[in-house]
Design a protein around this motif. Structure first.
Motif, mmCIF file in Angstrom:
data_model
loop_
_atom_site.group_PDB
_atom_site.id
_atom_site.type_symbol
_atom_site.label_atom_id
_atom_site.label_comp_id
_atom_site.label_asym_id
_atom_site.label_seq_id
_atom_site.Cartn_x
_atom_site.Cartn_y
_atom_site.Cartn_z
ATOM 1 N N GLY A 1 0.798 -1.224 0.000
ATOM 2 C CA GLY A 1 0.000 0.000 0.000
ATOM 3 C C GLY A 1 0.831 1.274 0.000
ATOM 4 N N THR B 1 -10.414 -1.310 3.503
ATOM 5 C CA THR B 1 -9.042 -0.779 3.549
ATOM 6 C C THR B 1 -8.221 -1.560 4.566
ATOM 7 O OG1 THR B 1 -9.827 1.439 3.014
ATOM 8 C CG2 THR B 1 -7.625 1.263 3.935
ATOM 9 N N ASN B 2 -7.014 -1.934 4.158
ATOM 10 C CA ASN B 2 -6.087 -2.614 5.058
ATOM 11 C C ASN B 2 -5.050 -1.603 5.546
ATOM 12 O OD1 ASN B 2 -5.193 -5.255 6.173
ATOM 13 N ND2 ASN B 2 -3.318 -4.735 5.078
ATOM 14 N N ILE B 3 -4.768 -1.610 6.857
ATOM 15 C CA ILE B 3 -3.839 -0.657 7.449
ATOM 16 C C ILE B 3 -2.765 -1.402 8.229
ATOM 17 C CG2 ILE B 3 -3.585 1.358 8.957
ATOM 18 C CD1 ILE B 3 -7.071 0.433 8.163
ATOM 19 N N LEU C 1 -1.318 2.115 3.630
ATOM 20 C CA LEU C 1 -2.760 2.078 3.357
ATOM 21 C C LEU C 1 -2.989 1.385 2.019
ATOM 22 C CD1 LEU C 1 -3.487 5.797 4.350
ATOM 23 C CD2 LEU C 1 -3.618 3.754 5.802
ATOM 24 N N ALA D 1 -5.559 10.230 4.842
ATOM 25 C CA ALA D 1 -5.804 9.022 4.051
ATOM 26 C C ALA D 1 -5.506 9.229 2.583
ATOM 27 C CB ALA D 1 -7.251 8.569 4.217
ATOM 28 N N ASN D 2 -5.616 10.457 2.096
ATOM 29 C CA ASN D 2 -5.411 10.728 0.673
ATOM 30 C C ASN D 2 -4.539 11.968 0.477
ATOM 31 O OD1 ASN D 2 -7.347 8.660 -0.547
ATOM 32 N ND2 ASN D 2 -8.709 9.755 0.846
ATOM 33 N N LYS E 1 -14.040 2.180 2.365
ATOM 34 C CA LYS E 1 -13.121 2.308 1.241
ATOM 35 C C LYS E 1 -12.170 3.467 1.504
ATOM 36 C CE LYS E 1 -14.785 -0.962 -1.401
ATOM 37 N NZ LYS E 1 -13.985 -2.141 -1.788
ATOM 38 N N LEU E 2 -10.958 3.363 0.986
ATOM 39 C CA LEU E 2 -9.933 4.363 1.273
ATOM 40 C C LEU E 2 -10.332 5.742 0.775
ATOM 41 C CD1 LEU E 2 -7.161 4.834 2.500
ATOM 42 C CD2 LEU E 2 -6.126 4.239 0.304
ATOM 43 N N SER F 1 -6.050 -0.296 -0.530
ATOM 44 C CA SER F 1 -7.462 -0.520 -0.849
ATOM 45 C C SER F 1 -7.692 -1.994 -1.151
ATOM 46 C CB SER F 1 -7.877 0.328 -2.055
ATOM 47 O OG SER F 1 -7.802 1.706 -1.740
ATOM 48 N N LYS F 2 -8.773 -2.541 -0.590
ATOM 49 C CA LYS F 2 -9.145 -3.942 -0.782
ATOM 50 C C LYS F 2 -10.615 -4.039 -1.162
ATOM 51 C CE LYS F 2 -5.160 -5.752 0.438
ATOM 52 N NZ LYS F 2 -4.346 -6.584 -0.486
#
Length: 258
Positions: A149, A174-176, A167, A257-258, A231-232, A169-170
């Motif tokens: 990520g 979201t996986n962290i 981070l 996050a973005n 979602k991310l 996206s899945k």
């Protein structure tokens, strides 16, 4: 032709005759086909008998008339052969040791130079790829396996807490994966997702011991992982909070996050 002349074949083949006897035997050899044929038959084994000297031949001739000397000669010859075989074994062993030592040095040099031969074969378990970092001056130096990520490094200017987030996206959200440092203890903490619509979700909680993480008392940083169904692109930021006795959260570090 005398009997002595015929018996000189072996001595001549081994080169143990003196110059005068050698000339005499060669004159005899020119007219004696029997000795010539015998000499020719002895050529293949001359190399095997090359370590027998003139004294040995003389001793063998004397044994024809002296049985006691025959016994002594046979014992001496057996001893000589055993010693010769023993020397050959030692020489072979020494060669093996030397070759093994040279081989060890070669492989050691190859290993030191980073060019050691690779041996293909089955492997088990996951392959771990070290995370070499991004070169960001704010990167706290996350070690271990390469993470999946987008990587985000943040140091809170007020609390001093450092955070590195990965981070990804899945399909499920979201996986962290995150690492925290300069986090003193004792305290209770949590990770909160703050969405674009201002809603929040607690996705992880943990306790910090007395020595803390990434501190002078405990240089080891804290590495954790969490996931959210959000979602991310729907997440505004992630926030690590300290939780007081009443359950209220105090921000320690905020990660966009973005």
């Amino acid at each position: 032709m005398s009997r002595v002349d015929h018996m000189d074949v072996a001595a001549y083949a081994l080169g143990v005759l003196d110059e005068q006897d050698m000339e005499r035997f060669e004159e005899h050899l020119a007219t004696c086909w029997a000795c010539a044929a015998e000499l020719e038959s002895m050529v293949p084994v001359v190399g095997l008998l090359s370590d027998i000297d003139a004294e040995s031949v003389t001793a063998l001739e004397q044994t024809h008339t002296n049985p006691v000397l025959l016994d002594r000669t046979l014992v001496a010859m057996r001893t000589h052969r055993r010693r010769a075989r023993f020397r050959q074994i030692l020489a072979t062993a020494a060669a093996v040791v030397v070759f093994g030592g040279i081989t060890g040095v070669v492989f050691s040099n190859l290993a030191d130079s980073g060019t050691a031969p690779q041996i293909a074969g089955p492997t088990s378990g996951p392959v771990q790829v070290p995370n070499t970092g991004s070169g960001d001056p704010g990167d706290p130096g996350v070690g271990g396996n390469a993470q999946e990520g987008r990587k985000v490094n943040v140091t809170d200017p007020t609390t001093g807490v450092t955070a590195t987030f990965f981070l990804a996206s899945k399909d499920f959200g979201t996986n962290i994966a995150f690492t925290l440092g300069r986090l003193p203890g004792p305290r209770e903490c949590r990770l909160v997702v703050v969405r674009e619509d201002a809603s929040t979700e607690v996705i992880s909680t943990w306790s910090v011991p007395q020595g803390g993480y990434g501190t002078n008392s405990n240089p080891q940083q804290l590495s954790l992982a969490a996931a959210t169904s959000s979602k991310l692109d729907a997440v505004k930021h992630f926030q690590v909070q300290e939780v007081d006795g009443k359950g209220a959260g105090k921000p320690l570090v905020t990660v966009p996050a973005n």
